[in-house]
Write a protein that holds these residues in place. Structure first.
Motif, short mmCIF file in Angstrom:
data_model
loop_
_atom_site.label_atom_id
_atom_site.label_comp_id
_atom_site.label_asym_id
_atom_site.label_seq_id
_atom_site.Cartn_x
_atom_site.Cartn_y
_atom_site.Cartn_z
N ASP A 21 0.83 -1.20 0.00
CA ASP A 21 0.00 0.00 0.00
C ASP A 21 0.87 1.26 0.00
OD1 ASP A 21 -2.53 1.47 0.33
OD2 ASP A 21 -1.84 1.84 2.37
N GLU A 22 1.90 1.25 0.83
CA GLU A 22 2.81 2.40 0.90
C GLU A 22 3.53 2.61 -0.43
OE1 GLU A 22 5.41 1.57 4.12
OE2 GLU A 22 3.85 1.76 5.66
N ARG A 23 4.00 1.52 -1.04
CA ARG A 23 4.76 1.62 -2.29
C ARG A 23 3.90 2.14 -3.44
NH1 ARG A 23 9.63 -2.05 -3.89
NH2 ARG A 23 10.71 -2.32 -1.92
N VAL A 24 2.68 1.61 -3.55
CA VAL A 24 1.81 2.03 -4.64
C VAL A 24 1.46 3.51 -4.50
CG1 VAL A 24 -0.47 1.72 -5.69
CG2 VAL A 24 0.89 -0.28 -5.05
N ARG A 25 1.22 3.96 -3.28
CA ARG A 25 0.91 5.38 -3.06
C ARG A 25 2.13 6.27 -3.35
NH1 ARG A 25 -3.68 6.43 0.05
NH2 ARG A 25 -4.80 4.56 0.68
N GLU A 26 3.30 5.72 -3.05
CA GLU A 26 4.53 6.50 -3.20
C GLU A 26 4.92 6.65 -4.67
OE1 GLU A 26 9.06 5.36 -2.28
OE2 GLU A 26 7.81 5.45 -0.49
N MET A 27 4.68 5.59 -5.47
CA MET A 27 5.10 5.62 -6.88
C MET A 27 4.05 4.97 -7.79
SD MET A 27 8.23 2.83 -6.59
CE MET A 27 9.13 3.70 -5.31
N PRO A 28 2.85 5.55 -7.86
CA PRO A 28 1.77 4.93 -8.64
C PRO A 28 2.10 4.74 -10.11
CG PRO A 28 1.21 7.19 -8.04
CD PRO A 28 2.42 6.84 -7.25
N GLU A 29 2.88 5.65 -10.69
CA GLU A 29 3.19 5.54 -12.12
C GLU A 29 4.14 4.38 -12.43
OE1 GLU A 29 1.92 7.14 -14.64
OE2 GLU A 29 0.60 8.35 -13.39
N ARG A 30 4.81 3.87 -11.41
CA ARG A 30 5.76 2.77 -11.62
C ARG A 30 5.22 1.43 -11.12
NH1 ARG A 30 11.32 3.80 -9.14
NH2 ARG A 30 11.63 1.82 -10.24
N ALA A 31 3.98 1.43 -10.65
CA ALA A 31 3.44 0.26 -9.96
C ALA A 31 3.42 -1.00 -10.82
CB ALA A 31 2.03 0.55 -9.44
N TYR A 32 3.42 -0.85 -12.14
CA TYR A 32 3.36 -2.02 -13.00
C TYR A 32 4.64 -2.25 -13.79
CZ TYR A 32 -1.41 -1.76 -11.46
OH TYR A 32 -2.53 -1.70 -10.65
N ASP A 33 5.71 -1.57 -13.40
CA ASP A 33 7.02 -1.84 -13.97
C ASP A 33 7.56 -3.15 -13.40
OD1 ASP A 33 6.79 0.60 -15.18
OD2 ASP A 33 8.26 1.63 -13.93
N PRO A 34 8.27 -3.93 -14.20
CA PRO A 34 8.85 -5.18 -13.68
C PRO A 34 9.69 -4.96 -12.43
CG PRO A 34 9.03 -5.13 -16.07
CD PRO A 34 8.53 -3.77 -15.65
N GLU A 35 10.45 -3.86 -12.41
CA GLU A 35 11.34 -3.60 -11.28
C GLU A 35 10.55 -3.38 -9.98
OE1 GLU A 35 13.11 -2.84 -15.10
OE2 GLU A 35 11.36 -1.90 -14.13
N PHE A 36 9.37 -2.79 -10.10
CA PHE A 36 8.54 -2.54 -8.92
C PHE A 36 8.19 -3.87 -8.24
CE2 PHE A 36 4.56 -2.18 -6.67
CZ PHE A 36 4.59 -0.94 -6.07
N TYR A 37 7.69 -4.81 -9.05
CA TYR A 37 7.31 -6.11 -8.48
C TYR A 37 8.53 -6.86 -7.96
CZ TYR A 37 6.02 -10.95 -7.94
OH TYR A 37 5.86 -12.21 -7.42
N GLN A 38 9.60 -6.86 -8.72
CA GLN A 38 10.76 -7.64 -8.32
C GLN A 38 11.35 -7.16 -7.00
OE1 GLN A 38 13.04 -7.12 -11.88
NE2 GLN A 38 11.79 -8.58 -13.06
#
Length: 322
Positions: A294-311
């Protein structure tokens, strides 16, 4: 609602997982429980566990076979509850039932996609529609709708399509948030909460394929083996040299791992949910992974679906999904 003693709770999906643990913990606090599930055998085990410590005199635990995506079955459940619990009101509604599957508009069938969506979203909507009159009749009541971290982040990893479940869980989240004001205006004694669990140790993986296939077998049928191939390939697994039996074993291992090696147990999840209801929280995140995501998605919503975000997130919390 500071305590549950003497109350009446409805739980959908009460046969396994969080539904079973909600039933056990509510009964331990002196709450009457009416549960539904598609599996009578699973509910019988939940009821046995609830009764193992000897129920207080007069406490009732009833089980009702119902598919939450079918309104007539929910209405039958409601009518059976009224008769067997000898009541015209309930105090708690846990719309907990759910399955996965139907992840892709390309590789899943339309029937699989809509089965998942109709249970995960339709079951919540129809559950509220069906039981709202009984909730309104109580002096105080609470609706608890189970969404997911996939209600604010529509992915389980870049190698796996996850559209049906995510779409349904986003719908549950938005519906519940809209209910806050609808209830305030029209039934202010009824409250609601949206629950967003992370990875919880349940049997949802194995239960999903049983519901989708219409079989109680733990083994994949030939069509399911074929459908598993694109998913495995998307995760970088070379399936060409694999036998059908090896693919069967991967499926069994993943279902077991999801249940047994999760960071949060179903029992812990149920306690977090019930504590959240007592505290009057309208938004209940379950698990450290849910809070961190929840914190990460709020912090960087535009990157939420980048491979690096998930990894990076999966590495931080120890997820091995997708």
């Amino acid at each position: 609602m500071k305590d549950f003693a003497g109350k009446i709770a409805v739980i959908t999906g009460g046969g396994t997982g969080m539904g079973r643990e909600l039933a056990r913990q509510l009964v331990a606090e002196g709450c009457n429980v009416a549960m539904c599930d598609v599996s009578a055998d699973a509910m019988a085990e939940t009821k046995r566990l609830c009764e193992a410590e000897k129920l207080p005199q007069g406490l009732r635990v009833t089980a009702h076979v119902a598919d939450v995506s079918i309104e007539d079955q929910l209405k039958r459940f409601r009518d059976e509850l009224i008769a067997q619990q000898a009541t015209d009101k309930i105090h708690l509604l846990f719309n907990n039932a759910g399955i996965g599957g139907g992840g892709s508009l390309f590789t899943s069938t339309r029937e699989q996609w809509e089965r998942t969506f109709n249970i995960c979203w339709g079951g919540v909507y129809l559950g509220v529609r069906t039981f709202l009159p009984l909730l309104v009749k109580a002096d105080q009541a609470h609706i608890v709708n189970t969404s997911s971290v996939n209600g604010f982040w529509a992915s389980v990893g870049v190698g796996v399509s996850h559209t049906a479940y995510s779409a349904a869980k986003f719908a549950v989240k938005g519906f519940t948030e809209a209910l806050i004001n609808d209830l305030r205006l029209n039934a202010p004694h009824v409250k609601c909460s949206v629950v967003m669990p992370g990875h919880i140790g349940t049997s949802i993986v194995s239960n999903t394929r049983k519901v989708q296939s219409g079989s109680e077998s733990d083994r994949l049928n030939p069509n399911e083996i074929v459908q598993a191939l694109p998913c495995l390939k998307g995760q970088g697994i070379d399936t060409a040299p694999m036998s059908d039996e090896e693919i069967q074993q991967i499926a069994l291992d993943r279902a077991r791992t999801f249940r047994d090696e999760a960071p949060t147990t179903a029992s812990t999840a149920a306690k977090i949910i019930l504590d959240g209801v007592k505290a009057g929280q309208w938004r209940i995140l379950v698990g450290d992974d849910a809070h961190k995501l929840d914190e990460r998605v709020r912090e960087m919503p535009e990157r939420a679906y980048d491979p690096e975000f998930y990894q990076s997130f999966a590495k931080e919390v120890g997820w091995r999904l997708g």
